[in-house]
Design a protein around this motif. Structure first.
Motif, PDB file in Angstrom:
ATOM      1  N   ILE A  54       0.837  -1.210   0.000  1.00  0.00           N
ATOM      2  CA  ILE A  54       0.000   0.000   0.000  1.00  0.00           C
ATOM      3  C   ILE A  54       0.868   1.256   0.000  1.00  0.00           C
ATOM      4  N   ILE A  55       1.881   1.277   0.831  1.00  0.00           N
ATOM      5  CA  ILE A  55       2.767   2.450   0.926  1.00  0.00           C
ATOM      6  C   ILE A  55       3.464   2.705  -0.405  1.00  0.00           C
ATOM      7  N   TRP A  56       4.090   1.655  -0.969  1.00  0.00           N
ATOM      8  CA  TRP A  56       4.845   1.844  -2.211  1.00  0.00           C
ATOM      9  C   TRP A  56       3.931   2.131  -3.397  1.00  0.00           C
ATOM     10  N   LYS A  57       2.719   1.583  -3.420  1.00  0.00           N
ATOM     11  CA  LYS A  57       1.772   1.916  -4.496  1.00  0.00           C
ATOM     12  C   LYS A  57       1.360   3.383  -4.419  1.00  0.00           C
ATOM     13  N   PHE A  58       1.170   3.881  -3.202  1.00  0.00           N
ATOM     14  CA  PHE A  58       0.824   5.284  -3.006  1.00  0.00           C
ATOM     15  C   PHE A  58       1.967   6.186  -3.477  1.00  0.00           C
ATOM     16  N   ILE A  59       3.184   5.843  -3.098  1.00  0.00           N
ATOM     17  CA  ILE A  59       4.360   6.623  -3.524  1.00  0.00           C
ATOM     18  C   ILE A  59       4.500   6.563  -5.044  1.00  0.00           C
ATOM     19  N   LEU A  60       4.348   5.366  -5.611  1.00  0.00           N
ATOM     20  CA  LEU A  60       4.453   5.213  -7.063  1.00  0.00           C
ATOM     21  C   LEU A  60       3.408   6.067  -7.769  1.00  0.00           C
ATOM     22  N   ARG A  61       2.181   6.059  -7.279  1.00  0.00           N
ATOM     23  CA  ARG A  61       1.121   6.849  -7.913  1.00  0.00           C
ATOM     24  C   ARG A  61       1.479   8.328  -7.943  1.00  0.00           C
ATOM     25  N   HIS A  62       2.040   8.825  -6.842  1.00  0.00           N
ATOM     26  CA  HIS A  62       2.474  10.226  -6.794  1.00  0.00           C
ATOM     27  C   HIS A  62       3.469  10.524  -7.919  1.00  0.00           C
ATOM     28  N   TYR A  63       4.459   9.642  -8.081  1.00  0.00           N
ATOM     29  CA  TYR A  63       5.495   9.883  -9.085  1.00  0.00           C
ATOM     30  C   TYR A  63       5.030   9.566 -10.514  1.00  0.00           C
ATOM     31  N   GLN A  64       4.032   8.724 -10.670  1.00  0.00           N
ATOM     32  CA  GLN A  64       3.431   8.537 -11.996  1.00  0.00           C
ATOM     33  C   GLN A  64       2.861   9.871 -12.477  1.00  0.00           C
ATOM     34  N   LYS A  66       3.585  12.946 -11.212  1.00  0.00           N
ATOM     35  CA  LYS A  66       4.633  13.963 -11.263  1.00  0.00           C
ATOM     36  C   LYS A  66       5.475  13.863 -12.534  1.00  0.00           C
ATOM     37  N   TYR A  67       5.896  12.634 -12.896  1.00  0.00           N
ATOM     38  CA  TYR A  67       6.818  12.456 -14.016  1.00  0.00           C
ATOM     39  C   TYR A  67       6.142  12.069 -15.324  1.00  0.00           C
ATOM     40  N   GLY A  68       4.880  11.664 -15.299  1.00  0.00           N
ATOM     41  CA  GLY A  68       4.184  11.301 -16.529  1.00  0.00           C
ATOM     42  C   GLY A  68       4.486   9.894 -17.024  1.00  0.00           C
ATOM     43  N   PHE A  69       4.907   9.012 -16.129  1.00  0.00           N
ATOM     44  CA  PHE A  69       5.146   7.614 -16.490  1.00  0.00           C
ATOM     45  C   PHE A  69       3.988   6.775 -15.966  1.00  0.00           C
ATOM     46  N   GLN A  70       3.254   6.143 -16.852  1.00  0.00           N
ATOM     47  CA  GLN A  70       2.157   5.276 -16.440  1.00  0.00           C
ATOM     48  C   GLN A  70       2.618   3.833 -16.588  1.00  0.00           C
ATOM     49  N   ILE A  71       3.372   3.382 -15.584  1.00  0.00           N
ATOM     50  CA  ILE A  71       3.870   2.006 -15.520  1.00  0.00           C
ATOM     51  C   ILE A  71       3.468   1.477 -14.153  1.00  0.00           C
ATOM     52  N   TYR A  72       2.983   0.249 -14.114  1.00  0.00           N
ATOM     53  CA  TYR A  72       2.424  -0.309 -12.886  1.00  0.00           C
ATOM     54  C   TYR A  72       3.301  -1.429 -12.334  1.00  0.00           C
ATOM     55  N   PRO A  73       3.199  -1.693 -11.017  1.00  0.00           N
ATOM     56  CA  PRO A  73       4.003  -2.754 -10.404  1.00  0.00           C
ATOM     57  C   PRO A  73       3.722  -4.136 -10.995  1.00  0.00           C
ATOM     58  N   GLU A  74       2.542  -4.340 -11.544  1.00  0.00           N
ATOM     59  CA  GLU A  74       2.169  -5.632 -12.114  1.00  0.00           C
ATOM     60  C   GLU A  74       2.888  -5.926 -13.434  1.00  0.00           C
ATOM     61  N   THR A  75       3.401  -4.893 -14.084  1.00  0.00           N
ATOM     62  CA  THR A  75       4.077  -5.066 -15.365  1.00  0.00           C
ATOM     63  C   THR A  75       5.365  -5.862 -15.174  1.00  0.00           C
ATOM     64  N   ILE A  91       2.359   2.246 -20.373  1.00  0.00           N
ATOM     65  CA  ILE A  91       2.598   0.814 -20.536  1.00  0.00           C
ATOM     66  C   ILE A  91       1.493   0.066 -19.804  1.00  0.00           C
ATOM     67  N   ASN A  92       0.729  -0.716 -20.540  1.00  0.00           N
ATOM     68  CA  ASN A  92      -0.347  -1.507 -19.956  1.00  0.00           C
ATOM     69  C   ASN A  92       0.244  -2.485 -18.935  1.00  0.00           C
ATOM     70  N   PRO A  93      -0.423  -2.703 -17.799  1.00  0.00           N
ATOM     71  CA  PRO A  93       0.120  -3.591 -16.761  1.00  0.00           C
ATOM     72  C   PRO A  93       0.330  -5.039 -17.206  1.00  0.00           C
ATOM     73  N   LYS A  94      -0.301  -5.472 -18.294  1.00  0.00           N
ATOM     74  CA  LYS A  94      -0.153  -6.854 -18.742  1.00  0.00           C
ATOM     75  C   LYS A  94       0.940  -7.036 -19.800  1.00  0.00           C
TER      76      LYS A  94
END
Length: 185
Positions: A54-64, A66-75, A91-94
């Motif tokens: 939960i913590i790292w997903k929240f942090i990742l979402r913030h930086y997605q 901020k930086y314009g990168f739509q890449i997910y942990p599931e990728t 990048i689609n998560p699949k």
């Protein structure tokens, strides 16, 4: 020797060609591309740990955002991942991405919802994807492939090829990514 290094170290090795300590990796995080890879790899590492996930997903979402990168942990992304420039990347998560791959800004790796190529791309090892390229559908991009800037690819691409244009056209060449993918691990 390289197997004793973490995936994160292997990603950062691609940028500098040097094995870095944890402190040196943090110092390199002033670069938005490397900072995002750091956050993404942490979110991937802790995906199966409830609180840290939960913590790292929240942090990742913030930086997605901020930086314009739509890449997910599931990728699924192989070691030696390199983002060439900052921003506007989807990048689609699949999607599956092999090792030693470079992706420039403006790239879309996406889903095709119907037709013979319904599904998500598989990107093999040592693929260089140029600015504003679009790769969609249940297709496979072979190893040692260069996708030129602004190319549209919705078909399988064999190994050792260059793809240019919209619609994309394949040119066979043994040294497709030579000089484009540096500091391979």
């Amino acid at each position: 020797m390289a197997d004793q290094h973490s995936i994160l170290q292997k990603d950062f090795y691609r940028e500098s060609g040097k094995w870095l300590s944890t402190f040196q990796i943090w110092a390199k995080c002033i670069n938005p591309n490397l900072h995002f890879i750091y956050i993404l790899r942490k979110a991937q590492k802790y995906r199966k740990t409830p609180v840290l996930n939960i913590i790292w997903k929240f942090i990742l979402r913030h930086y997605q955002i901020k930086y314009g990168f739509q890449i997910y942990p599931e990728t699924e992304i192989g070691e030696g991942f390199y983002l060439g420039h900052w921003g506007s990347l989807v990048i689609n998560p699949k999607v599956k991405i092999g090792k030693n791959c470079n992706i420039a800004q403006g790239v879309t790796l996406g889903q095709q919802n119907r037709g013979k190529n319904e599904g998500f791309p598989i990107i093999s090892d040592e693929v260089w994807i140029g600015t504003n390229a679009v790769i969609v559908g249940g297709i496979t991009i072979g190893s040692n492939v260069l996708i030129a800037p602004n190319a549209y690819v919705n078909f399988d691409v064999p190994a050792n090829s260059v793809v240019m244009g919209n619609p994309g056209k394949i040119y066979s060449t043994e040294n497709a990514t030579e000089g484009y993918i540096n500091n391979k691990i």
